[in-house]
Scaffold this motif. Structure first.
Motif, mmCIF file in Angstrom:
data_model
loop_
_atom_site.group_PDB
_atom_site.id
_atom_site.type_symbol
_atom_site.label_atom_id
_atom_site.label_comp_id
_atom_site.label_asym_id
_atom_site.label_seq_id
_atom_site.Cartn_x
_atom_site.Cartn_y
_atom_site.Cartn_z
ATOM 1 N N VAL A 117 -4.439 -5.099 25.242
ATOM 2 C CA VAL A 117 -4.710 -3.915 24.429
ATOM 3 C C VAL A 117 -3.393 -3.395 23.864
ATOM 4 O O VAL A 117 -2.422 -3.216 24.599
ATOM 5 C CB VAL A 117 -5.395 -2.814 25.257
ATOM 6 C CG1 VAL A 117 -5.623 -1.561 24.401
ATOM 7 C CG2 VAL A 117 -6.718 -3.319 25.834
ATOM 8 N N VAL A 118 -3.375 -3.166 22.554
ATOM 9 C CA VAL A 118 -2.207 -2.595 21.881
ATOM 10 C C VAL A 118 -2.639 -1.281 21.233
ATOM 11 O O VAL A 118 -3.679 -1.230 20.565
ATOM 12 C CB VAL A 118 -1.646 -3.544 20.812
ATOM 13 C CG1 VAL A 118 -0.452 -2.900 20.093
ATOM 14 C CG2 VAL A 118 -1.240 -4.879 21.427
ATOM 15 N N ALA A 119 -1.877 -0.229 21.447
ATOM 16 C CA ALA A 119 -2.145 1.060 20.816
ATOM 17 C C ALA A 119 -1.139 1.295 19.704
ATOM 18 O O ALA A 119 0.055 1.041 19.876
ATOM 19 C CB ALA A 119 -2.062 2.184 21.845
ATOM 20 N N TRP A 120 -1.640 1.766 18.569
ATOM 21 C CA TRP A 120 -0.761 2.061 17.427
ATOM 22 C C TRP A 120 -1.133 3.414 16.865
ATOM 23 O O TRP A 120 -2.279 3.630 16.454
ATOM 24 C CB TRP A 120 -0.887 0.965 16.360
ATOM 25 C CG TRP A 120 -0.214 1.302 15.065
ATOM 26 C CD1 TRP A 120 0.962 1.975 14.896
ATOM 27 C CD2 TRP A 120 -0.679 1.002 13.734
ATOM 28 N NE1 TRP A 120 1.258 2.103 13.554
ATOM 29 C CE2 TRP A 120 0.270 1.509 12.827
ATOM 30 C CE3 TRP A 120 -1.804 0.340 13.249
ATOM 31 C CZ2 TRP A 120 0.113 1.391 11.447
ATOM 32 C CZ3 TRP A 120 -1.960 0.215 11.862
ATOM 33 C CH2 TRP A 120 -0.997 0.733 10.974
ATOM 34 N N ILE A 142 2.771 1.381 20.028
ATOM 35 C CA ILE A 142 3.544 1.367 18.793
ATOM 36 C C ILE A 142 3.477 2.741 18.140
ATOM 37 O O ILE A 142 2.393 3.244 17.827
ATOM 38 C CB ILE A 142 3.005 0.301 17.821
ATOM 39 C CG1 ILE A 142 2.964 -1.075 18.488
ATOM 40 C CG2 ILE A 142 3.854 0.254 16.552
ATOM 41 C CD1 ILE A 142 2.246 -2.135 17.656
ATOM 42 N N THR A 143 4.632 3.345 17.924
ATOM 43 C CA THR A 143 4.715 4.607 17.199
ATOM 44 C C THR A 143 5.459 4.367 15.885
ATOM 45 O O THR A 143 5.893 3.263 15.591
ATOM 46 C CB THR A 143 5.444 5.668 18.040
ATOM 47 O OG1 THR A 143 6.738 5.151 18.439
ATOM 48 C CG2 THR A 143 4.649 6.008 19.286
ATOM 49 N N ASP A 144 5.621 5.431 15.101
ATOM 50 C CA ASP A 144 6.357 5.321 13.841
ATOM 51 C C ASP A 144 7.111 6.621 13.606
ATOM 52 O O ASP A 144 6.525 7.626 13.179
ATOM 53 C CB ASP A 144 5.409 5.028 12.677
ATOM 54 C CG ASP A 144 6.151 4.638 11.403
ATOM 55 O OD1 ASP A 144 7.389 4.825 11.361
ATOM 56 O OD2 ASP A 144 5.516 4.149 10.456
ATOM 57 N N ALA A 145 8.401 6.594 13.895
ATOM 58 C CA ALA A 145 9.229 7.805 13.795
ATOM 59 C C ALA A 145 9.439 8.255 12.357
ATOM 60 O O ALA A 145 9.950 9.350 12.128
ATOM 61 C CB ALA A 145 10.582 7.574 14.455
ATOM 62 N N SER A 146 9.058 7.433 11.383
ATOM 63 C CA SER A 146 9.306 7.784 9.982
ATOM 64 C C SER A 146 8.161 8.552 9.342
ATOM 65 O O SER A 146 8.261 8.946 8.183
ATOM 66 C CB SER A 146 9.567 6.511 9.164
ATOM 67 O OG SER A 146 8.391 5.737 9.078
ATOM 68 N N THR A 147 7.055 8.775 10.057
ATOM 69 C CA THR A 147 5.921 9.445 9.447
ATOM 70 C C THR A 147 6.264 10.889 9.111
ATOM 71 O O THR A 147 7.065 11.544 9.782
ATOM 72 C CB THR A 147 4.699 9.402 10.368
ATOM 73 O OG1 THR A 147 5.062 9.924 11.653
ATOM 74 C CG2 THR A 147 4.198 7.991 10.542
ATOM 75 N N THR A 148 5.645 11.392 8.066
ATOM 76 C CA THR A 148 5.885 12.767 7.628
ATOM 77 C C THR A 148 4.993 13.732 8.410
ATOM 78 O O THR A 148 3.901 13.347 8.840
ATOM 79 C CB THR A 148 5.598 12.898 6.126
ATOM 80 O OG1 THR A 148 4.266 12.435 5.879
ATOM 81 C CG2 THR A 148 6.572 12.083 5.299
#
Length: 312
Positions: A117-120, A142-148
């Motif tokens: 299982v992968v969480a994004w 998985i996160t994304d530090a660039s999101t607004t």
């Protein structure tokens, strides 16, 4: 094919998935993982499109979860297979009220058996991914530090709560930069780097992560700067590696093009395109073991790095 299931239950959705496969010939036995995507209303289609593209390399079941804690208790679902889902099965869950109170229970009944299982989180990641309801059941998070809206403290916060299995797409976007810089240092005259400068957008967490990686791997002073927004709006602009015989400079001059300047050599044109969301997601899904280097960069490298400077 799209199947809508209004006001439904998890068990009904699971039975419907079996029926869709039997009736439509959509085979799920080759799926290699389950990708769970907690996201916000209005942003789900971009995430589904990226997951569908990545599924051509990684056949999977995609579960998209959109929760609204307020309102009447209700669970609506949609199943997408075939041409509407790439090489994946897509289950979109829209939970409201009490039905949204336990995200883990909404998802666990739909996971592929015996599959990772992968969480994004494409937006608004939890404060501590590994302790969130979805993060607890995932091998990779998985996160994304660039999101607004961009938060300048996000990388520090990610480093403070890092756990093996965490990763971030701001790190994945650096792959081509890291490959290019490593290739330059693998060529003669093999002189040691004595200092580094990294310049990029003030809203680009990748700039800080690249600086932290170079600080960790080269063990030399690293200066990182934010370029004025009117001069450089997105991503990394240039990297300067200082050696005794002069500077190696890799500088982006457009969305795709960059130049390489080295002592005693003519200027070289480089192809350094910005990575798409699909490319970054597909790369992260290639490995299900912890990314040890990312863990060291976001913790050790980040702590060694000084604060950014701002160019005039």
């Amino acid at each position: 094919m799209i199947v809508d299931l209004p006001d439904t239950t998890v068990s009904t959705i699971a039975r419907s998935l079996v029926k869709v496969r039997e009736d439509g010939g959509a085979v799920a036995l080759g799926r290699v993982l389950t990708l769970v995507i907690p996201t916000s209303h209005g942003l789900e289609e971009d995430a589904i499109e990226a997951a569908n593209d990545a599924s051509r390399e990684h056949p999977m079941r995609v579960i998209v979860l959109i929760s609204h804690p307020e309102g009447e208790s209700r669970l609506d679902a949609q199943i997408r297979v075939g041409g509407d889902a790439g090489a994946s099965e897509v289950v979109v869950l829209r939970a409201a009220g009490a039905a949204a109170s336990n995200e883990e229970s909404l998802v666990t009944g739909l996971l592929l058996p015996d599959a990772p299982v992968v969480a994004w989180w494409p937006d608004h990641p939890p404060a501590v991914p590994r302790e969130s309801p979805i993060g607890r059941i995932a091998q990779r998070r998985i996160t994304d530090a660039s999101t607004t809206p961009y938060d300048a403290e996000r990388l520090s916060e990610l480093g403070a709560v890092y756990s093996p299995g965490d990763t971030d797409l701001a790190w994945t976007r650096l792959t081509r930069w890291r490959e290019q810089l490593a290739a330059e240092l693998d060529q003669p005259p093999y002189l040691p780097v004595t200092a580094v400068e990294v310049v990029g957008s003030g809203s680009s967490p990748s700039t800080g992560l690249l600086a932290a990686w170079l600080r960790l791997k080269l063990d030399v002073p690293v200066t990182w700067r934010f370029a004025p927004r009117e001069k450089w709006e997105h991503g990394i602009q240039r990297v300067v590696l200082t050696r005794a015989n002069g500077d190696i400079v890799v500088e982006r001059i457009g969305e795709v093009d960059a130049v390489l300047r080295q002592p005693g050599q003519p200027e070289h044109d480089l192809v350094l395109p910005r990575r798409t969301l699909r490319e970054c997601l597909a790369e992260e899904l290639r490995r299900l073991d912890p990314d040890v280097l990312y863990g060291r960069v976001i913790t050790e490298g980040w702590e060694l790095l000084g604060p950014p400077l701002v160019e005039e």
